[in-house]
Design a protein around this motif. Structure first.
Motif, mmCIF file in Angstrom:
data_model
loop_
_atom_site.group_PDB
_atom_site.id
_atom_site.type_symbol
_atom_site.label_atom_id
_atom_site.label_comp_id
_atom_site.label_asym_id
_atom_site.label_seq_id
_atom_site.Cartn_x
_atom_site.Cartn_y
_atom_site.Cartn_z
ATOM 1 N N GLN A 160 0.815 -1.212 0.000
ATOM 2 C CA GLN A 160 0.000 0.000 0.000
ATOM 3 C C GLN A 160 0.852 1.267 0.000
ATOM 4 O OE1 GLN A 160 -2.556 -0.261 3.428
ATOM 5 N NE2 GLN A 160 -1.004 0.523 4.829
ATOM 6 N N ALA A 164 0.103 3.869 -2.886
ATOM 7 C CA ALA A 164 -0.192 5.241 -2.459
ATOM 8 C C ALA A 164 0.739 6.227 -3.151
ATOM 9 C CB ALA A 164 -0.058 5.358 -0.940
ATOM 10 N N SER A 171 -4.921 2.201 0.799
ATOM 11 C CA SER A 171 -5.442 1.342 1.864
ATOM 12 C C SER A 171 -6.035 0.094 1.218
ATOM 13 C CB SER A 171 -6.540 2.064 2.656
ATOM 14 O OG SER A 171 -7.688 2.261 1.834
ATOM 15 N N GLU A 173 -9.017 -0.929 1.410
ATOM 16 C CA GLU A 173 -10.322 -0.598 0.849
ATOM 17 C C GLU A 173 -10.178 0.087 -0.510
ATOM 18 O OE1 GLU A 173 -10.421 -1.313 5.049
ATOM 19 O OE2 GLU A 173 -9.279 0.214 3.931
ATOM 20 N N GLU A 174 -9.228 1.012 -0.617
ATOM 21 C CA GLU A 174 -9.007 1.707 -1.880
ATOM 22 C C GLU A 174 -8.438 0.769 -2.934
ATOM 23 O OE1 GLU A 174 -6.545 5.051 -1.029
ATOM 24 O OE2 GLU A 174 -8.131 6.170 0.008
ATOM 25 N N ARG A 299 0.185 -5.736 2.417
ATOM 26 C CA ARG A 299 -1.126 -6.099 2.947
ATOM 27 C C ARG A 299 -1.750 -7.156 2.033
ATOM 28 N NH1 ARG A 299 1.150 -3.396 6.066
ATOM 29 N NH2 ARG A 299 0.424 -1.543 7.206
ATOM 30 N N SER A 301 -5.368 -8.142 0.165
ATOM 31 C CA SER A 301 -6.698 -7.627 -0.179
ATOM 32 C C SER A 301 -7.755 -8.691 0.054
ATOM 33 C CB SER A 301 -6.726 -7.202 -1.647
ATOM 34 O OG SER A 301 -8.039 -6.830 -2.033
ATOM 35 N N GLN A 374 -2.878 -7.465 10.105
ATOM 36 C CA GLN A 374 -4.081 -8.060 9.537
ATOM 37 C C GLN A 374 -4.280 -9.480 10.078
ATOM 38 O OE1 GLN A 374 -3.145 -7.515 5.235
ATOM 39 N NE2 GLN A 374 -5.154 -6.532 5.116
#
Length: 441
Positions: A160, A164, A171, A173-174, A299, A301, A374
């Motif tokens: 991320q 970014a 993130s 979510e994005e 991360r 997804s 996570q």
């Protein structure tokens, strides 16, 4: 499929929460003749048992079996699944020469290794240990010949910090929205890659060959007819060709570094921040954590193209030619218990196919430090549940692994710049035809 991977943490399975190589094998059935093994006899206990595998074993698991039985477990370790497959293939065709007492067999080459069921000991049924479809996968003609280890629900690991910096997603979510949200497809995922490389000086993904392999695993019957077992004529296999061209076009557009897991530069690619995403079946999370150690921002997804599916998963099986088949069955049982599954999860990231382990808060609620805290177990459990029947993967006949290798190699040709998508497909078809299959009509 378990591709040619680094040795450490090769497998990492996956689970669904309860809310829910080559071609051909000529085998001699050998002296064991198949059938169920006799009960383990305390008076004929071996000093040691051998297990052939390509992953790291939790040492406490091996020690526990020795404490319970007095039998030492020796792991005959291979650098990758392909090497283990070759040794097993050769042993089966040589009356068991060189085989271990227990062998780990990956799902993509399971059917080939089970071409002569009499080569394997029939294993006792253990009620309610595994998800039903895992038991079905590990059976031949209704007889259980493999006890399941992991399954491999599909996810996408992404950095991320890198996304970014490229201005596309900061993130989980994005990122989910970037690749298409609940309606994500491979086309929307690859379009996100095209968007990313416009504003970044690195690549969107490590390898489209890996991603393509994951996509193939979502097809109900990619290369072979489930009724006859015969390969489809690849030249007329429009479903595979269309998928191939989707990925090959993206490869030509430069979204991929062309460095697949198993490549000598794969680890360095993480350290150099050469790519921002990796298609990541659950068993790959531990491998990424090892290779990207010290690199922040990774991360997983909770969104996957086309609803998700499965890539990988293995079984422990007992060759019928072994001298200690009864005790080998005991070891295969021990290595696939729910407690063993939890041990493997914490050691290598391997996700269980065992129902009890799936329900364990020790897995679902564990926060993963490398992936920013996570709960990886919960994420992959949800991914497996959302995949539904696709979590079992498509049909894999005796020639699946070999044909898949041909087609994946075609994607690699485009990634390397050695061929256009059309040229690469033509070569794949030519190589397939040279094998001279009796194809399905």
């Amino acid at each position: 499929m378990e591709t040619t991977m680094m040795k450490h943490s090769k497998l990492v399975g996956a689970f669904a929460l309860t809310t829910v190589t080559i071609l051909g094998l000529t085998s001699c059935s050998g002296g064991g003749g198949g059938g169920a093994a006799p009960a383990a006899d305390e008076d004929n206990k071996p000093d040691k048992l051998t297990v052939a595998a390509w992953m790291d074993f939790p040492q406490e698991l091996l020690d526990g079996f020795e404490e319970e039985t007095g039998i030492e477990v020796v792991v005959n370790s291979f650098p990758d699944g392909a090497s283990a497959q070759t040794v097993l293939r050769n042993g089966l065709s040589s009356d068991g020469a060189g085989l271990s007492d227990v062998h780990l067999i990956e799902v993509d080459w399971w059917t080939e290794m089970m071409a002569v069921p009499e080569d394997w000991v029939e294993l006792p049924e253990i009620e309610d240990r595994w998800v039903d479809w895992k038991v079905t996968q590990g059976s031949v003609d209704g007889k259980i010949t493999g006890y399941g280890t992991d399954i491999g629900p599909l996810g996408i690991a992404f950095n991320q910090d890198m996304t970014a910096a490229a201005g596309v997603a900061g993130s989980p979510e994005e990122f989910a929205e970037l690749i298409g949200g609940d309606a994500a497809t491979w086309e929307t995922f690859l379009d996100a890659g095209r968007e990313y490389v416009k504003t970044s000086d690195n690549y969107f993904i490590d390898s489209l060959a890996n991603a393509f392999q994951a996509a193939v695993n979502l097809l109900p019957a990619a290369f072979e007819d489930p009724d006859s077992g015969k390969p489809y004529d690849l030249a007329d296999n429009d479903e595979v060709k269309d998928l191939f061209m989707t990925f090959a076009d993206a490869a030509q557009d430069g979204v991929s570094a062309g460095i697949a897991i198993g490549h000598a530069d794969w680890g360095a690619g993480f350290q150099n921040k050469q790519w921002a995403t990796v298609v990541t079946p659950a068993w790959m999370t531990g491998i990424i954590a090892e290779n990207a150690a010290g690199v922040d921002g990774w991360r997983v997804s909770s969104t996957f193209p086309d609803g998700g599916g499965n890539w990988g998963g293995s079984f422990f099986a007992v060759p019928a030619t072994g001298k200690n088949t009864a005790w080998a069955v005991e070891l295969a049982d021990y290595l696939t218990s729910a407690d063993a599954a939890v041990d493997w999860f914490h050691t290598t990231g391997q996700f269980p196919s065992q129902v009890e382990a799936m329900q364990s808060p020790d897995i679902a609620d564990t926060e993963n430090e490398f992936f920013g805290g996570q709960k990886i177990g919960q994420i992959y459990g949800d991914l497996a549940a959302s995949a539904g029947d696709a979590a079992a993967g498509g049909f894999r006949g005796e020639n699946f692994a070999g044909i898949q290798t041909l087609v994946v190699d075609g994607i690699k040709l485009v990634e390397s710049g050695a061929a256009t998508p059309e040229e690469a497909w033509d070569k794949v078809v030519s190589d397939f035809e040279a094998l001279g299959f009796d194809t399905a009509s």
